[in-house]
Design an enzyme around this catalytic site. Structure first.
Site, mmCIF file in Angstrom:
data_model
loop_
_atom_site.group_PDB
_atom_site.id
_atom_site.type_symbol
_atom_site.label_atom_id
_atom_site.label_comp_id
_atom_site.label_asym_id
_atom_site.label_seq_id
_atom_site.Cartn_x
_atom_site.Cartn_y
_atom_site.Cartn_z
ATOM 1 N N TYR A 15 0.877 -1.137 0.171
ATOM 2 C CA TYR A 15 -0.145 -0.078 0.082
ATOM 3 C C TYR A 15 0.907 1.257 -0.018
ATOM 4 C CZ TYR A 15 -3.945 3.024 1.270
ATOM 5 O OH TYR A 15 -4.850 4.204 1.405
ATOM 6 N N ARG A 22 -10.225 -1.733 10.255
ATOM 7 C CA ARG A 22 -9.586 -0.598 10.791
ATOM 8 C C ARG A 22 -10.217 -0.369 12.257
ATOM 9 N NH1 ARG A 22 -9.474 2.885 5.225
ATOM 10 N NH2 ARG A 22 -11.337 1.505 4.992
HETATM 11 N N1 UDP Z 1 -5.888 -0.743 16.271
HETATM 12 C C1 UDP Z 1 -6.062 -1.470 17.393
HETATM 13 N N2 UDP Z 1 -7.022 -2.061 17.258
HETATM 14 C C2 UDP Z 1 -8.026 -2.483 16.248
HETATM 15 C C3 UDP Z 1 -7.445 -2.080 14.866
HETATM 16 C C4 UDP Z 1 -6.537 -1.161 14.880
HETATM 17 O O1 UDP Z 1 -5.448 -0.889 18.315
HETATM 18 O O2 UDP Z 1 -8.814 -3.397 16.503
HETATM 19 C C5 UDP Z 1 -4.616 0.082 15.810
HETATM 20 C C6 UDP Z 1 -3.630 -0.068 14.953
HETATM 21 O O3 UDP Z 1 -2.624 -0.856 15.569
HETATM 22 C C7 UDP Z 1 -3.098 1.165 14.649
HETATM 23 C C8 UDP Z 1 -4.355 2.217 14.738
HETATM 24 O O4 UDP Z 1 -5.407 1.304 15.756
HETATM 25 O O5 UDP Z 1 -2.272 1.680 15.816
HETATM 26 C C9 UDP Z 1 -5.145 2.652 13.471
HETATM 27 O O6 UDP Z 1 -5.136 1.480 12.769
HETATM 28 P P1 UDP Z 1 -6.248 1.275 11.316
HETATM 29 O O7 UDP Z 1 -5.994 -0.021 11.082
HETATM 30 O O8 UDP Z 1 -7.234 1.733 11.528
HETATM 31 O O9 UDP Z 1 -5.301 2.300 10.347
HETATM 32 P P2 UDP Z 1 -3.759 2.576 10.340
HETATM 33 O O10 UDP Z 1 -3.893 4.101 10.692
HETATM 34 O O11 UDP Z 1 -3.127 2.033 10.932
HETATM 35 O O12 UDP Z 1 -3.622 2.377 8.652
#
Ligand code: UDP
Length: 310
Positions: free
Chosen positions: A146, A187
């Site tokens: 990505y 997410r």
């Molecule tokens: N995250 C979390 N629990 C979840 C999903 C995501 O703690 O069930 C955390 C993930 O590790 C990251 C943040 O939330 O630090 C945002 O993750 P996301 O997948 O939404 O998007 P990113 O910004 O990482 O692309």
């Protein structure tokens, strides 16, 4: 009347964009492979005579009979759970797919807006992230399909602008949330909301001290449209600079949803950025844009939508 092609038009952001473009008087052609988008997202638009939908994978050249003025190139899976699942598709849509849309825009003498991402900054060593920051990306990790796909897309639109005089805009989109995210999107916002509504453990990855800055989808869409119609051709960060830790987000979702869920700490995924916050001074200066929706109110709207069982 302008005609806009929106690739990823039945996805989360794309479907909201189609709706607002129609409301503001454009004809809209949504294009989507339905790999991560869904027909349900555009079901409310299908009766509109100015709206049409083409099921199509943009890695294959796209022919459109009518004139086109604007191409919003939003087609790409964007959730970290998709990265290990369909990495080749992600690289293909951002490279070949972007090339095909640049060719379509050239043929139609249309302007193209490329939906890039804050992921081009990788694990940022600069905070908040300005557009001038070149980023810190692991080129071979799980997220690289990505991150590098979007970096390549930025390189490609820039090369088309130089070599072929393509008329392009580049939005670097930071974390965005709102209605129409998939329930199983993976997410953080849909995960936490679904878990809270079912009183299941809220899965915080790592210690939850990592930060993100969450922008409500209506704000993001207005930023995309302003950028498209502006004369500014360099990349622009679009996101909400209000930063929160993942643990704070978990507590907030739990409270707004009135949930009895407990917090369950899980392993942090590879290359998960520890901090992320946009510097939006370029958007403010060039587009007179800044987000309006506060996190609490955006989460309320999103939780309501998920609660309604959409
Ligand atoms: N995250 C979390 N629990 C979840 C999903 C995501 O703690 O069930 C955390 C993930 O590790 C990251 C943040 O939330 O630090 C945002 O993750 P996301 O997948 O939404 O998007 P990113 O910004 O990482 O692309």
């Amino acid at each position: 009347m302008k005609t806009a092609v929106v690739t990823g038009g039945s996805g989360f952001i794309g479907s909201h964009l189609c709706q607002v473009l129609l409301e503001e008087g454009s004809k809209v052609i949504a294009v989507d492979s339905l790999v991560t988008g869904s027909r349900a997202n555009i079901s409310g638009l299908l009766g509109n005579e100015n709206f049409s939908f083409i099921e199509h994978d943009i890695t294959v050249p796209l022919e459109i009979d009518s004139g086109v003025d604007r191409v919003y190139n939003l087609a790409s899976p964007a959730s970290p759970i998709d990265f290990p699942r369909i990495p080749l598709e992600i690289l293909a849509v951002n490279s070949l797919g972007t090339k095909n849309m640049l060719e379509l825009a050239l043929e139609k003498k249309a302007r193209l807006l490329e939906a890039s991402t804050s992921e081009v900054y990788g694990q940022p060593l600069e905070h908040p992230q300005r557009e001038a920051y070149f980023g810190n990306v692991n080129t071979i990790g799980e997220r690289s399909c990505y991150d590098e796909g979007k970096r390549f897309a930025e390189a490609l639109v820039s090369a088309y602008a130089r070599a072929k005089k393509s008329d392009v805009r580049v939005a670097r989109i930071f974390n965005t949330y709102g209605p129409r995210m998939r329930k199983n999107d993976g997410r953080v916002v849909p995960n936490f909301i679904m878990q809270a509504l079912q009183n299941k453990p809220i899965t915080v990855y790592g210690n939850g001290k990592q930060t993100r800055s969450f922008c409500f989808v209506s704000d993001l869409v207005s930023g995309l449209m302003k950028l498209m119609e502006s004369n500014y051709t360099k990349p622009v960060n679009l996101g909400n600079p209000s930063e929160t830790t993942v643990l704070e987000l978990a507590e907030k979702v739990k409270e707004i949803a009135g949930s009895s869920s407990r917090i369950a700490f899980k392993e942090l995924p590879e290359d998960d950025p520890t901090r992320r916050k946009p510097d939006i001074s370029v958007a403010l200066r060039e587009l007179n844009w800044k987000p309006k929706v506060k996190l609490d109110s955006g989460l309320e709207k999103t939780i309501e939508w998920f609660k309604a069982g959409n």
